[in-house]
Design a protein around this motif. Sequence first.
Motif, PDB file in Angstrom:
ATOM      1  N   LEU A  86     -62.970  48.223 -65.810  1.00 40.87           N
ATOM      2  CA  LEU A  86     -62.793  47.321 -64.683  1.00 40.87           C
ATOM      3  C   LEU A  86     -61.379  46.766 -64.773  1.00 40.87           C
ATOM      4  CD1 LEU A  86     -64.096  45.917 -62.260  1.00 40.87           C
ATOM      5  CD2 LEU A  86     -64.899  44.143 -63.827  1.00 40.87           C
ATOM      6  N   LEU A  87     -60.574  47.039 -63.742  1.00 38.98           N
ATOM      7  CA  LEU A  87     -59.166  46.664 -63.756  1.00 38.98           C
ATOM      8  C   LEU A  87     -58.895  45.568 -62.734  1.00 38.98           C
ATOM      9  CD1 LEU A  87     -57.696  50.285 -63.769  1.00 38.98           C
ATOM     10  CD2 LEU A  87     -58.276  48.861 -65.744  1.00 38.98           C
ATOM     11  N   ASP A  88     -57.979  44.633 -63.093  1.00 43.07           N
ATOM     12  CA  ASP A  88     -57.596  43.594 -62.144  1.00 43.07           C
ATOM     13  C   ASP A  88     -56.596  44.146 -61.136  1.00 43.07           C
ATOM     14  OD1 ASP A  88     -55.019  43.579 -63.312  1.00 43.07           O
ATOM     15  OD2 ASP A  88     -55.298  41.650 -64.304  1.00 43.07           O
ATOM     16  N   GLY A  89     -56.082  43.305 -60.264  1.00 42.80           N
ATOM     17  CA  GLY A  89     -55.178  43.723 -59.207  1.00 42.80           C
ATOM     18  C   GLY A  89     -53.866  44.301 -59.689  1.00 42.80           C
ATOM     19  N   GLU A  90     -53.513  44.040 -60.949  1.00 37.70           N
ATOM     20  CA  GLU A  90     -52.287  44.588 -61.529  1.00 37.70           C
ATOM     21  C   GLU A  90     -52.558  45.770 -62.446  1.00 37.70           C
ATOM     22  OE1 GLU A  90     -50.442  41.203 -63.378  1.00 37.70           O
ATOM     23  OE2 GLU A  90     -49.591  40.530 -61.467  1.00 37.70           O
ATOM     24  N   GLY A  91     -53.822  46.191 -62.522  1.00 38.10           N
ATOM     25  CA  GLY A  91     -54.182  47.338 -63.349  1.00 38.10           C
ATOM     26  C   GLY A  91     -54.511  46.999 -64.790  1.00 38.10           C
ATOM     27  N   ASN A  92     -54.621  45.704 -65.094  1.00 40.16           N
ATOM     28  CA  ASN A  92     -54.964  45.288 -66.451  1.00 40.16           C
ATOM     29  C   ASN A  92     -56.480  45.316 -66.632  1.00 40.16           C
ATOM     30  OD1 ASN A  92     -52.219  44.510 -67.115  1.00 40.16           O
ATOM     31  ND2 ASN A  92     -52.538  42.829 -65.679  1.00 40.16           N
ATOM     32  N   PRO A  93     -56.962  45.864 -67.748  1.00 45.04           N
ATOM     33  CA  PRO A  93     -58.409  45.948 -67.952  1.00 45.04           C
ATOM     34  C   PRO A  93     -59.031  44.585 -68.277  1.00 45.04           C
ATOM     35  CG  PRO A  93     -57.248  46.825 -69.852  1.00 45.04           C
ATOM     36  CD  PRO A  93     -56.210  46.500 -68.826  1.00 45.04           C
TER      37      PRO A  93
END
Length: 71
Positions: free
Chosen positions: A22-29
């Motif tokens: 599951l990644l946030d809007g910046e691609g961080n898990p």
Amino acid sequence: MSDVSIRIRDNGPLLIEGSFKLLDGEGNPLPLDAEKPAFALCRCGASANKPFCDGAHKSCDFTAETRVSAT
């Protein structure tokens, strides 16, 4: 074929079962507990624990019943 299933719960969250990222809007898990068999993602927007469901849909009059159209 993936071993992940996403179930759309009537008037509630998306229930995701299986191994996924599951990644946030910046691609961080986002950290996920590998021992949990499923995660519920908020659809109503009222959760205090976004993106996860905290049951707030039960008190905010959220309604959604998605069905596959018969064609």
